[in-house]
Design a protein around this motif. Structure first.
Motif, PDB file in Angstrom:
ATOM      1  N   GLN A  34      32.953  21.997  37.127  1.00  0.00           N
ATOM      2  CA  GLN A  34      32.849  23.326  37.725  1.00  0.00           C
ATOM      3  C   GLN A  34      31.386  23.667  37.913  1.00  0.00           C
ATOM      4  O   GLN A  34      30.580  23.479  37.027  1.00  0.00           O
ATOM      5  CB  GLN A  34      33.431  24.368  36.787  1.00  0.00           C
ATOM      6  CG  GLN A  34      34.881  24.164  36.484  1.00  0.00           C
ATOM      7  CD  GLN A  34      35.222  25.039  35.339  1.00  0.00           C
ATOM      8  OE1 GLN A  34      35.100  26.257  35.429  1.00  0.00           O
ATOM      9  NE2 GLN A  34      35.623  24.461  34.243  1.00  0.00           N
ATOM     10  N   ARG A  36      28.696  26.669  39.937  1.00  0.00           N
ATOM     11  CA  ARG A  36      28.527  27.799  40.830  1.00  0.00           C
ATOM     12  C   ARG A  36      27.546  27.390  41.900  1.00  0.00           C
ATOM     13  O   ARG A  36      26.590  26.681  41.646  1.00  0.00           O
ATOM     14  CB  ARG A  36      27.964  29.000  40.074  1.00  0.00           C
ATOM     15  CG  ARG A  36      29.048  29.869  39.526  1.00  0.00           C
ATOM     16  CD  ARG A  36      28.456  31.151  39.030  1.00  0.00           C
ATOM     17  NE  ARG A  36      29.486  31.936  38.409  1.00  0.00           N
ATOM     18  CZ  ARG A  36      30.326  32.697  39.080  1.00  0.00           C
ATOM     19  NH1 ARG A  36      30.253  32.790  40.382  1.00  0.00           N
ATOM     20  NH2 ARG A  36      31.253  33.383  38.454  1.00  0.00           N
ATOM     21  N   ILE A  90      30.249  28.718  53.804  1.00  0.00           N
ATOM     22  CA  ILE A  90      29.493  27.662  53.108  1.00  0.00           C
ATOM     23  C   ILE A  90      28.194  27.297  53.823  1.00  0.00           C
ATOM     24  O   ILE A  90      27.428  26.489  53.315  1.00  0.00           O
ATOM     25  CB  ILE A  90      30.354  26.397  52.897  1.00  0.00           C
ATOM     26  CG1 ILE A  90      30.736  25.765  54.236  1.00  0.00           C
ATOM     27  CG2 ILE A  90      31.560  26.704  52.041  1.00  0.00           C
ATOM     28  CD1 ILE A  90      31.456  24.434  54.071  1.00  0.00           C
ATOM     29  N   THR A  93      24.847  26.865  51.830  1.00  0.00           N
ATOM     30  CA  THR A  93      25.086  26.723  50.391  1.00  0.00           C
ATOM     31  C   THR A  93      25.108  25.245  50.028  1.00  0.00           C
ATOM     32  O   THR A  93      25.149  24.372  50.894  1.00  0.00           O
ATOM     33  CB  THR A  93      26.432  27.349  49.966  1.00  0.00           C
ATOM     34  OG1 THR A  93      27.490  26.483  50.387  1.00  0.00           O
ATOM     35  CG2 THR A  93      26.621  28.727  50.576  1.00  0.00           C
ATOM     36  N   LEU A  95      27.497  23.789  48.980  1.00  0.00           N
ATOM     37  CA  LEU A  95      28.811  23.243  49.316  1.00  0.00           C
ATOM     38  C   LEU A  95      28.798  22.537  50.661  1.00  0.00           C
ATOM     39  O   LEU A  95      29.657  21.718  50.949  1.00  0.00           O
ATOM     40  CB  LEU A  95      29.856  24.364  49.352  1.00  0.00           C
ATOM     41  CG  LEU A  95      30.128  25.058  48.019  1.00  0.00           C
ATOM     42  CD1 LEU A  95      30.947  26.312  48.232  1.00  0.00           C
ATOM     43  CD2 LEU A  95      30.847  24.108  47.077  1.00  0.00           C
ATOM     44  N   ILE A 103      35.016  20.539  47.696  1.00  0.00           N
ATOM     45  CA  ILE A 103      34.735  21.987  47.666  1.00  0.00           C
ATOM     46  C   ILE A 103      35.784  22.705  46.823  1.00  0.00           C
ATOM     47  O   ILE A 103      35.470  23.582  46.015  1.00  0.00           O
ATOM     48  CB  ILE A 103      34.678  22.575  49.090  1.00  0.00           C
ATOM     49  CG1 ILE A 103      33.455  22.041  49.828  1.00  0.00           C
ATOM     50  CG2 ILE A 103      34.609  24.104  49.031  1.00  0.00           C
ATOM     51  CD1 ILE A 103      33.367  22.493  51.280  1.00  0.00           C
ATOM     52  N   SER A 107      34.379  24.387  43.336  1.00  0.00           N
ATOM     53  CA  SER A 107      34.226  25.839  43.452  1.00  0.00           C
ATOM     54  C   SER A 107      35.272  26.609  42.653  1.00  0.00           C
ATOM     55  O   SER A 107      35.276  27.831  42.634  1.00  0.00           O
ATOM     56  CB  SER A 107      34.273  26.276  44.925  1.00  0.00           C
ATOM     57  OG  SER A 107      35.533  26.026  45.484  1.00  0.00           O
ATOM     58  N   ASN A 109      36.498  28.427  39.832  1.00  0.00           N
ATOM     59  CA  ASN A 109      35.813  29.090  38.727  1.00  0.00           C
ATOM     60  C   ASN A 109      36.801  29.771  37.805  1.00  0.00           C
ATOM     61  O   ASN A 109      37.867  30.204  38.221  1.00  0.00           O
ATOM     62  CB  ASN A 109      34.850  30.152  39.270  1.00  0.00           C
ATOM     63  CG  ASN A 109      33.635  29.520  39.889  1.00  0.00           C
ATOM     64  OD1 ASN A 109      32.767  29.024  39.190  1.00  0.00           O
ATOM     65  ND2 ASN A 109      33.594  29.507  41.205  1.00  0.00           N
ATOM     66  N   TYR A 116      35.194  31.342  49.078  1.00  0.00           N
ATOM     67  CA  TYR A 116      35.157  29.989  49.636  1.00  0.00           C
ATOM     68  C   TYR A 116      36.120  29.069  48.912  1.00  0.00           C
ATOM     69  O   TYR A 116      36.595  28.088  49.477  1.00  0.00           O
ATOM     70  CB  TYR A 116      33.733  29.410  49.690  1.00  0.00           C
ATOM     71  CG  TYR A 116      32.889  29.577  48.463  1.00  0.00           C
ATOM     72  CD1 TYR A 116      31.797  30.446  48.463  1.00  0.00           C
ATOM     73  CD2 TYR A 116      33.153  28.851  47.315  1.00  0.00           C
ATOM     74  CE1 TYR A 116      30.996  30.594  47.342  1.00  0.00           C
ATOM     75  CE2 TYR A 116      32.354  28.985  46.190  1.00  0.00           C
ATOM     76  CZ  TYR A 116      31.277  29.867  46.205  1.00  0.00           C
ATOM     77  OH  TYR A 116      30.492  30.009  45.096  1.00  0.00           O
ATOM     78  N   PHE A 117      36.433  29.349  47.629  1.00  0.00           N
ATOM     79  CA  PHE A 117      37.496  28.552  46.991  1.00  0.00           C
ATOM     80  C   PHE A 117      38.818  28.819  47.686  1.00  0.00           C
ATOM     81  O   PHE A 117      39.552  27.894  48.036  1.00  0.00           O
ATOM     82  CB  PHE A 117      37.641  28.878  45.490  1.00  0.00           C
ATOM     83  CG  PHE A 117      38.910  28.275  44.933  1.00  0.00           C
ATOM     84  CD1 PHE A 117      38.970  26.932  44.607  1.00  0.00           C
ATOM     85  CD2 PHE A 117      40.074  29.036  44.824  1.00  0.00           C
ATOM     86  CE1 PHE A 117      40.156  26.344  44.169  1.00  0.00           C
ATOM     87  CE2 PHE A 117      41.262  28.462  44.385  1.00  0.00           C
ATOM     88  CZ  PHE A 117      41.296  27.119  44.057  1.00  0.00           C
TER      89      PHE A 117
END
Ligand SMILES: [Fe+2]
Length: 256
Positions: A34, A36, A90, A93, A95, A103, A107, A109, A116-117
């Motif tokens: 995981q 960020r 994205i 970023t 990602l 991704i 992403s 969390n 975006y997840f």
């Protein structure tokens, strides 16, 4: 008797729990990395571009079981929006440049599912869903897939009941899955269900089959009759060839 895990996101802790088992809910180990992701320096260059992949058949090919109108809205509007939103989110970023699957995994969390997840997972889930069906589908699998289903669920009919039950009882929007659980010593097939955009990629499962039970998937054809949609999917639309091919890939990956 096979156990059906209910793969559910528990919002306050962000863990996957199994309310279907007796006793305290079991926390499934989180096995994927995981991170960020923060925006890189300002950039106006749009380099992240996921394409809206079409289903592997014409939009009217699943009729009369799934209408062209449903495909036009579901793929042509809902799925398209997830892809477009993801591309916007994205840009710039870390990602950017990752595969869609990566991704989704990185992403995810704890209890804080960022836009975006959700868009990446929904884009991935829908690709997987379209490829889970074919014109003239349904019936029964064969070969090793059928053998495993019979070993892990007792019978094909029992598996169908468990899958239908998971899809029908997913409260609100979500997905039901047949998945290959590779972390167990005795690797096995399981039925799981997930809320909103969450999918088995974020845990130690290899997804093999899915049904979308968001209302947009069936309302035009079945209105609120979700169980009828699920039965039609199982009896007329599932591509067992696709599921078998995914099982083969999962076994290879699990062996690595
Ligand atoms: Fe959908």
């Amino acid at each position: 008797m096979a156990t059906s895990l209910n793969l559910t996101l528990f919002p306050s802790q962000g863990v996957l729990v199994n309310p279907g088992l007796p006793g305290p809910a079991r926390t499934l180990p989180r096995t994927k990395p995981q991170r960020r992701f923060l925006r890189k320096g300002a950039s106006n260059l749009i380099t992240a571009k996921f394409e809206l992949k079409p289903p592997p058949y014409p939009l009217n090919a699943l009729e009369p079981h799934m209408s062209q109108a449903t495909l036009e809205f579901h793929w042509g509007k809902h799925h398209k929006t997830y892809v477009e939103n993801l591309n916007k989110q994205i840009v710039g970023t870390e990602l950017e440049g990752l595969s869609l699957e990566d991704i989704v995994v990185v992403s995810y969390n704890k209890g804080d599912l960022l836009p975006y997840f959700n868009n990446a997972a929904q884009a991935w889930n829908h690709d997987f869903f379209w490829e889970s069906m074919k014109p003239g589908g349904g019936g029964k699998p064969s070969g090793e897939l059928l053998d495993l289903i019979e070993k892990d669920f007792g019978s094909f009919d029992q598996f169908v009941e468990e899958f239908k039950s998971a899809a029908a009882t997913q409260f609100g929007s979500g997905w039901a899955w047949l998945a290959y659980r590779a972390s167990e010593k005795d690797k096995k097939l399981e039925v799981v269900k997930s809320l909103n955009a969450v999918n088995p990629l974020v845990s130690d499962y290899f997804p093999l089959l899915t049904i979308d039970v968001w209302e947009h998937a069936y309302y035009l054809d079945f209105q609120n009759r979700r169980p009828d949609y699920i039965s039609t999917f199982m009896e007329k639309l599932v591509s067992w060839e696709a599921v078998s091919a995914r099982l083969e890939k999962a076994k290879v990956q699990a062996a690595k």
